[in-house]
Design an enzyme around this catalytic site. Sequence first.
Site, PDB file in Angstrom:
ATOM      1  CB  SER A  88       5.243  -3.929  -3.403  1.00 20.86           C
ATOM      2  OG  SER A  88       6.334  -3.340  -2.357  1.00 20.86           O
ATOM      3  CB  THR A 206       5.155   1.786  -3.452  1.00 21.03           C
ATOM      4  OG1 THR A 206       4.156   1.245  -4.722  1.00 21.03           O
ATOM      5  CG2 THR A 206       5.939   3.129  -4.026  1.00 21.03           C
ATOM      6  CB  THR A 224       6.409   0.963  -7.180  1.00 17.73           C
ATOM      7  OG1 THR A 224       5.519   0.313  -6.851  1.00 17.73           O
ATOM      8  CG2 THR A 224       5.855   1.908  -8.355  1.00 17.73           C
ATOM      9  NE  ARG A 234      -1.469   1.427 -12.661  1.00 15.64           N
ATOM     10  CZ  ARG A 234      -0.652   1.467 -11.588  1.00 15.64           C
ATOM     11  NH1 ARG A 234       0.577   1.314 -11.301  1.00 15.64           N
ATOM     12  NH2 ARG A 234      -1.423   2.156 -10.709  1.00 15.64           N
ATOM     13  CB  THR A 257       2.712   3.663  -0.980  1.00 12.38           C
ATOM     14  OG1 THR A 257       2.035   3.669   0.497  1.00 12.38           O
ATOM     15  CG2 THR A 257       4.186   4.050  -0.626  1.00 12.38           C
ATOM     16  N   GLY A 258       0.078   3.440  -2.569  1.00 12.33           N
ATOM     17  CA  GLY A 258      -1.358   2.994  -2.670  1.00 12.33           C
ATOM     18  C   GLY A 258      -1.954   3.226  -4.082  1.00 12.33           C
TER      19      GLY A 258
HETATM   20  N1  ASP Z   1       1.250   3.629  -6.216  1.00  5.52           N
HETATM   21  C1  ASP Z   1       1.591   2.666  -6.884  1.00  5.52           C
HETATM   22  C2  ASP Z   1       1.162   2.404  -8.229  1.00  5.52           C
HETATM   23  O1  ASP Z   1      -0.084   2.813  -8.338  1.00  5.52           O
HETATM   24  C3  ASP Z   1       1.202   1.375  -6.008  1.00  5.52           C
HETATM   25  C4  ASP Z   1       1.557   1.199  -4.669  1.00  5.52           C
HETATM   26  O2  ASP Z   1       1.906   2.125  -4.028  1.00  5.52           O
HETATM   27  O3  ASP Z   1       1.004   0.284  -3.920  1.00  5.52           O
HETATM   28  O4  ASP Z   1       1.889   2.162  -9.002  1.00  5.52           O
END
Ligand code: ASP
Length: 354
Positions: A88, A206, A224, A234, A257-258
């Site tokens: 990730s 991330t 990330t 994106r 994160t997320g």
């Molecule tokens: N926040 C990150 C993103 O949307 C992805 C992640 O943290 O899993 O790129």
Amino acid sequence: MNELKLSRRRFIGTTTGAALALPLARHLQASPATTSISLPLDSPIAIASGNGLEAVELAVSQMLEGNDPLDAAIAGVGLVEDDPDDISVGYGGLPNEDGEVELDAAVMHGPSHKAGAVASLRGYRHPAQIAKRVMVQTDHVLLVGEGAKRFAKAQGFQEENLLTEKSREIWLYWKQTHSKVDDWIPPPPETVADDVRSLVERITGTIHLGAINRTGDLSCTTTTSGLFFKIPGRVGDSPIIGAGLYVDNEVGSCGSTGRGEANLQNLCSFLGVELMRQGLAPVDAGLEVLRRVVSHTKEPRLLAEEGVPNFGLKFYLLNKKGEYAGVSMRGPSTFAVADSKGARLEDCACLFEG
Ligand code: ASP
């Protein structure tokens, strides 16, 4: 007549503005969260997402050696950017839908309140280091795509192929299986490794790391490869100041994160720091940010049957007093922390179970 009205209005505005200038300026000054901070702290502290156990340990040891908290944070996440097994972040990160690894990262330095970021960067494994160069060596905050790449090259970073064999296999399996109306033929199920199959589920990942040194200076970074198999170009929340991370040296830091889109729509890291400024403890500020995201999530495709968001989102908060928390939309979940007691994983406070 009109001219007269206009100039009179301008005149009134100017006079009122001048009369208000001083109190207004004072009112707008960022006020510290609390006056009862006892410095120096016992130990530097670093907190991070659950994949950052070694990263927080390194960050704290660097701060103990006297390194700036931002350099310590960047060194910490560098371990994960280097790790081919963390799919990730950095080298070995999962690619976009074309099979190309595109990285996002940002850094924010509390003492100077400066920030730097890169987005959709291809070919360089340490985007957090490049984000710091943007902060230090340019008058800008964010460079993207081809411009970010040229900047990294000019700064002497080494270009390389970031797609590992493992990440290529996972991406290829995703391509072969995600639609029935194309010409890709899925491989026989018995030839597909379990981890390849499970990772096509688009689990996100991330690393965010927030750091405070003994004298109370804060900094943070988020790095990330973003959403797995994303549409090329994106950009998620990670390189956006106020969304993927934010620090106010008088108050604290917050990072995420997320699901980046939820965070971008709510500028959550800025909100987390502002709530701590108003006196909320890190855990309460973080949970309140999550509640805000819940109340703004209205599209049925993003809601589970119970009407709660069906996505994951986590925040890591650290205040000037050295109090910290990890909070998660869904639990159970853990985050990493290191301080005088060493490095460990602790439980996040979770808004919903499961
Ligand atoms: N926040 C990150 C993103 O949307 C992805 C992640 O943290 O899993 O790129």
